[in-house]
Structures are given as structure tokens and as C-alpha cells.
Design a protein around this motif. Structure first.
Motif, PDB file in Angstrom:
ATOM      1  N   UNK A  81      11.225  15.729  -4.750  1.00 12.17           N
ATOM      2  CA  UNK A  81      12.292  15.428  -5.687  1.00 12.17           C
ATOM      3  C   UNK A  81      11.846  14.469  -6.776  1.00 12.17           C
ATOM      4  N   UNK A  82      12.764  14.177  -7.676  1.00 11.72           N
ATOM      5  CA  UNK A  82      12.490  13.276  -8.784  1.00 11.72           C
ATOM      6  C   UNK A  82      12.123  11.895  -8.257  1.00 11.72           C
ATOM      7  N   UNK A  83      11.108  11.282  -8.842  1.00  6.06           N
ATOM      8  CA  UNK A  83      10.649   9.981  -8.389  1.00  6.06           C
ATOM      9  C   UNK A  83      11.752   8.935  -8.542  1.00  6.06           C
ATOM     10  N   UNK A  84      11.856   8.045  -7.549  1.00  6.91           N
ATOM     11  CA  UNK A  84      12.906   7.013  -7.541  1.00  6.91           C
ATOM     12  C   UNK A  84      12.401   5.675  -8.058  1.00  6.91           C
ATOM     13  N   UNK A  85      11.102   5.550  -8.300  1.00 10.10           N
ATOM     14  CA  UNK A  85      10.537   4.282  -8.741  1.00 10.10           C
ATOM     15  C   UNK A  85       9.407   4.543  -9.734  1.00 10.10           C
ATOM     16  N   UNK A  86       9.028   3.499 -10.442  1.00  8.14           N
ATOM     17  CA  UNK A  86       7.881   3.598 -11.339  1.00  8.14           C
ATOM     18  C   UNK A  86       6.581   3.333 -10.577  1.00  8.14           C
ATOM     19  N   UNK A  87       6.625   2.384  -9.651  1.00  8.49           N
ATOM     20  CA  UNK A  87       5.420   1.978  -8.928  1.00  8.49           C
ATOM     21  C   UNK A  87       5.457   2.510  -7.499  1.00  8.49           C
ATOM     22  N   UNK A  88       4.349   3.106  -7.099  1.00  9.58           N
ATOM     23  CA  UNK A  88       4.141   3.545  -5.727  1.00  9.58           C
ATOM     24  C   UNK A  88       2.839   2.915  -5.254  1.00  9.58           C
ATOM     25  N   UNK A  89       2.698   2.779  -3.950  1.00 13.11           N
ATOM     26  CA  UNK A  89       1.550   2.096  -3.384  1.00 13.11           C
ATOM     27  C   UNK A  89       0.932   2.980  -2.314  1.00 13.11           C
ATOM     28  N   UNK A  90      -0.400   3.101  -2.357  1.00 12.74           N
ATOM     29  CA  UNK A  90      -1.108   3.999  -1.442  1.00 12.74           C
ATOM     30  C   UNK A  90      -2.200   3.231  -0.708  1.00 12.74           C
ATOM     31  N   UNK A  91      -2.341   3.561   0.560  1.00 10.92           N
ATOM     32  CA  UNK A  91      -3.476   3.133   1.372  1.00 10.92           C
ATOM     33  C   UNK A  91      -4.039   4.400   1.986  1.00 10.92           C
ATOM     34  N   UNK A  92      -5.352   4.614   1.834  1.00  8.72           N
ATOM     35  CA  UNK A  92      -5.969   5.843   2.339  1.00  8.72           C
ATOM     36  C   UNK A  92      -7.174   5.506   3.209  1.00  8.72           C
ATOM     37  N   UNK A  93      -7.315   6.254   4.306  1.00 14.08           N
ATOM     38  CA  UNK A  93      -8.438   6.130   5.231  1.00 14.08           C
ATOM     39  C   UNK A  93      -9.263   7.406   5.206  1.00 14.08           C
ATOM     40  N   UNK A  94     -10.580   7.257   5.152  1.00 12.63           N
ATOM     41  CA  UNK A  94     -11.484   8.394   5.260  1.00 12.63           C
ATOM     42  C   UNK A  94     -11.782   8.594   6.741  1.00 12.63           C
ATOM     43  N   UNK A  95     -11.226   9.634   7.347  1.00 13.83           N
ATOM     44  CA  UNK A  95     -11.391   9.873   8.780  1.00 13.83           C
ATOM     45  C   UNK A  95     -12.808  10.298   9.158  1.00 13.83           C
ATOM     46  N   UNK A  96     -13.491  11.000   8.265  1.00  9.83           N
ATOM     47  CA  UNK A  96     -14.781  11.582   8.614  1.00  9.83           C
ATOM     48  C   UNK A  96     -15.966  10.660   8.346  1.00  9.83           C
ATOM     49  N   UNK A  97     -15.964   9.963   7.231  1.00 10.44           N
ATOM     50  CA  UNK A  97     -17.102   9.127   6.866  1.00 10.44           C
ATOM     51  C   UNK A  97     -16.800   7.632   6.969  1.00 10.44           C
ATOM     52  N   UNK A  98     -15.577   7.270   7.299  1.00 14.74           N
ATOM     53  CA  UNK A  98     -15.203   5.868   7.353  1.00 14.74           C
ATOM     54  C   UNK A  98     -14.871   5.356   5.963  1.00 14.74           C
ATOM     55  N   UNK A  99     -14.374   4.141   5.882  1.00 18.08           N
ATOM     56  CA  UNK A  99     -14.008   3.556   4.604  1.00 18.08           C
ATOM     57  C   UNK A  99     -12.528   3.734   4.326  1.00 18.08           C
ATOM     58  N   UNK A 100     -12.104   3.108   3.265  1.00 18.66           N
ATOM     59  CA  UNK A 100     -10.686   3.126   2.909  1.00 18.66           C
ATOM     60  C   UNK A 100     -10.533   2.923   1.415  1.00 18.66           C
ATOM     61  N   UNK A 101      -9.374   3.293   0.895  1.00 19.32           N
ATOM     62  CA  UNK A 101      -8.961   2.975  -0.450  1.00 19.32           C
ATOM     63  C   UNK A 101      -7.805   1.994  -0.276  1.00 19.32           C
ATOM     64  N   UNK A 102      -7.993   0.781  -0.751  1.00 14.85           N
ATOM     65  CA  UNK A 102      -6.988  -0.252  -0.523  1.00 14.85           C
ATOM     66  C   UNK A 102      -6.845  -1.112  -1.765  1.00 14.85           C
ATOM     67  N   UNK A 103      -5.931  -2.061  -1.702  1.00 17.66           N
ATOM     68  CA  UNK A 103      -5.697  -2.957  -2.827  1.00 17.66           C
ATOM     69  C   UNK A 103      -5.093  -4.257  -2.360  1.00 17.66           C
ATOM     70  N   UNK A 104      -4.494  -4.986  -3.279  1.00 15.17           N
ATOM     71  CA  UNK A 104      -3.975  -6.317  -2.995  1.00 15.17           C
ATOM     72  C   UNK A 104      -2.453  -6.370  -2.861  1.00 15.17           C
ATOM     73  N   UNK A 105      -1.783  -5.238  -2.804  1.00 11.45           N
ATOM     74  CA  UNK A 105      -0.335  -5.204  -2.582  1.00 11.45           C
ATOM     75  C   UNK A 105      -0.120  -5.037  -1.078  1.00 11.45           C
ATOM     76  N   UNK A 106       0.217  -6.124  -0.388  1.00  9.67           N
ATOM     77  CA  UNK A 106       0.290  -6.099   1.066  1.00  9.67           C
ATOM     78  C   UNK A 106       1.660  -5.626   1.545  1.00  9.67           C
TER      79      UNK A 106
END
Length: 193
Positions: A81-106
Motif C-alpha cells: 500500500x501507499x507509504x505511511x512515512x517518509x523515513x524507513x529503517x532497515x537492518x539486513x543480515x547476510x546469511x551466507x557470507x556473514x556481515x550486515x548492513x546497519x546504521x546508527x538509528x537504534x
């Protein structure tokens, strides 16, 4: 004079209705089943399976949700559906090679499937405190985040974002791009109100 000669003739559109009804019903079914034009999607353009957690603020407050398991080279609709906010926050994990995509929004998360209301006192409430990166959708109706391989970016390491290289990706955050354009995707110091 016959009995049919004495009846007034029906208008043409009334005579066509029985034949048009099946066609109209088919058109409605096709429109009903068509994919929504306004969604928040993530495409995993990496060679690994990834786990995705998402945070956002709607009319009821902050929510974090996870996990979407996105196979290599596929896309997943995270919110319909239509987005309800301007800002979204993502945390991603690489299951196969390890590592993550992260940031400073806790925000709050956990290892198992979750929907968590609120971003405060994560540890005291029994959750993990996880650093998410910010996605600024520019108040668009729909948005797609492209998660890409580190080796598809220029060979410059970006601190704080393991497994990614940059700068120079179209989306502003190395390893991520947004083909729809829009502002960059820098890690945020805290979720915006």
C-alpha cells in the motif's frame, strides 16, 4: 399484427448488458489481482540469502518488524500500500557470507520473527538493540531499495557498514541503490520524528 409487434423495443444498451457482464466481471477480477502500485519493496541483488528487519513510524507510533528472508536475486514486498512515512529503517543480515548492513538509528529487534511497538528500552523489555540505516523516500507513494553486491561498487571501504563498498552507488549508501531516484540513504544518528 403479432404480439411482438405491439411491444416497444428495448434500448440497445439494455439488450447488450447480458453480453457485457462476463467481460466486466473479468476486467474487475484482473484489476483486483494486479500488483499494488504503491509498496515498500526490497530487491536482493546479491548472491546471498539475506534477512531483513524494517522499522517505521505510523499513526500508532514506532514499529519494528522482521524477518523477511529474501533469496538471492529476488524482490520482496515488505509493506503493501501507499507509504505511511517518509523515513524507513532497515537492518539486513547476510546469511551466507556473514556481515550486515546497519546504521546508527537504534531500534528493537530479536532473533525470531517479531513485531515490536516502540523503540525505547529495548534491552529492559527483553529485545536486542540494533542499529538500522535510514531510507529517505522523499514522501513518494512507493519505494524500492536495491541491495547489491559489495564488488559492484568502487573499491573503497565504508566504515560502519560491513560487507559494502562505496561511495558512488546510485542510492547514496554503498551496496544499496534506488532505481526510482530520490535522496541518498545515509546512516542516521537517530530515528526522525
Amino acid at each position: 399484427m403479432t404480439a411482438t409487434d405491439s411491444l416497444p423495443s428495448r434500448p440497445l444498451f439494455v439488450r447488450l448488458i447480458p453480453g457485457l457482464l462476463p467481460a466486466l466481471a473479468l476486467a474487475v477480477i484482473c484489476l483486483w489481482n494486479s500488483p499494488a502500485a504503491a509498496d515498500f519493496r526490497l530487491c536482493n541483488n546479491t548472491s546471498s540469502r539475506v534477512g531483513i528487519a524494517l522499522g517505521y513510524k505510523d499513526a500508532e507510533g514506532w514499529t519494528t518488524e522482521g524477518w523477511w528472508n529474501v533469496s538471492s536475486r529476488t524482490c520482496e514486498t515488505l509493506l503493501r500500500g501507499t507509504l505511511v512515512a517518509r523515513y524507513y529503517y532497515i537492518y539486513a543480515l547476510d546469511y551466507d557470507r556473514g556481515g550486515e548492513w546497519s546504521g546508527q538509528a537504534f531500534m528493537c529487534s530479536r532473533d525470531k520473527e517479531f513485531t515490536i511497538k516502540g523503540t525505547e528500552n529495548c534491552l529492559a523489555r527483553g529485545y536486542d538493540r540494533t542499529g538500522f540505516f535510514e531510507v529517505d523516500t522523499g514522501e513518494q507513494r512507493a519505494w524500492t531499495v536495491q541491495l547489491t553486491e559489495a564488488n559492484e561498487q568502487p573499491a573503497q571501504r565504508v566504515p560502519g557498514i560491513p560487507g559494502t563498498m562505496g561511495p558512488g552507488s546510485p542510492g547514496g549508501v554503498p551496496g544499496l541503490s534506488n532505481p526510482q531516484g530520490g535522496p541518498g540513504l545515509p546512516p542516521a544518528p537517530a530515528p526522525k520524528q
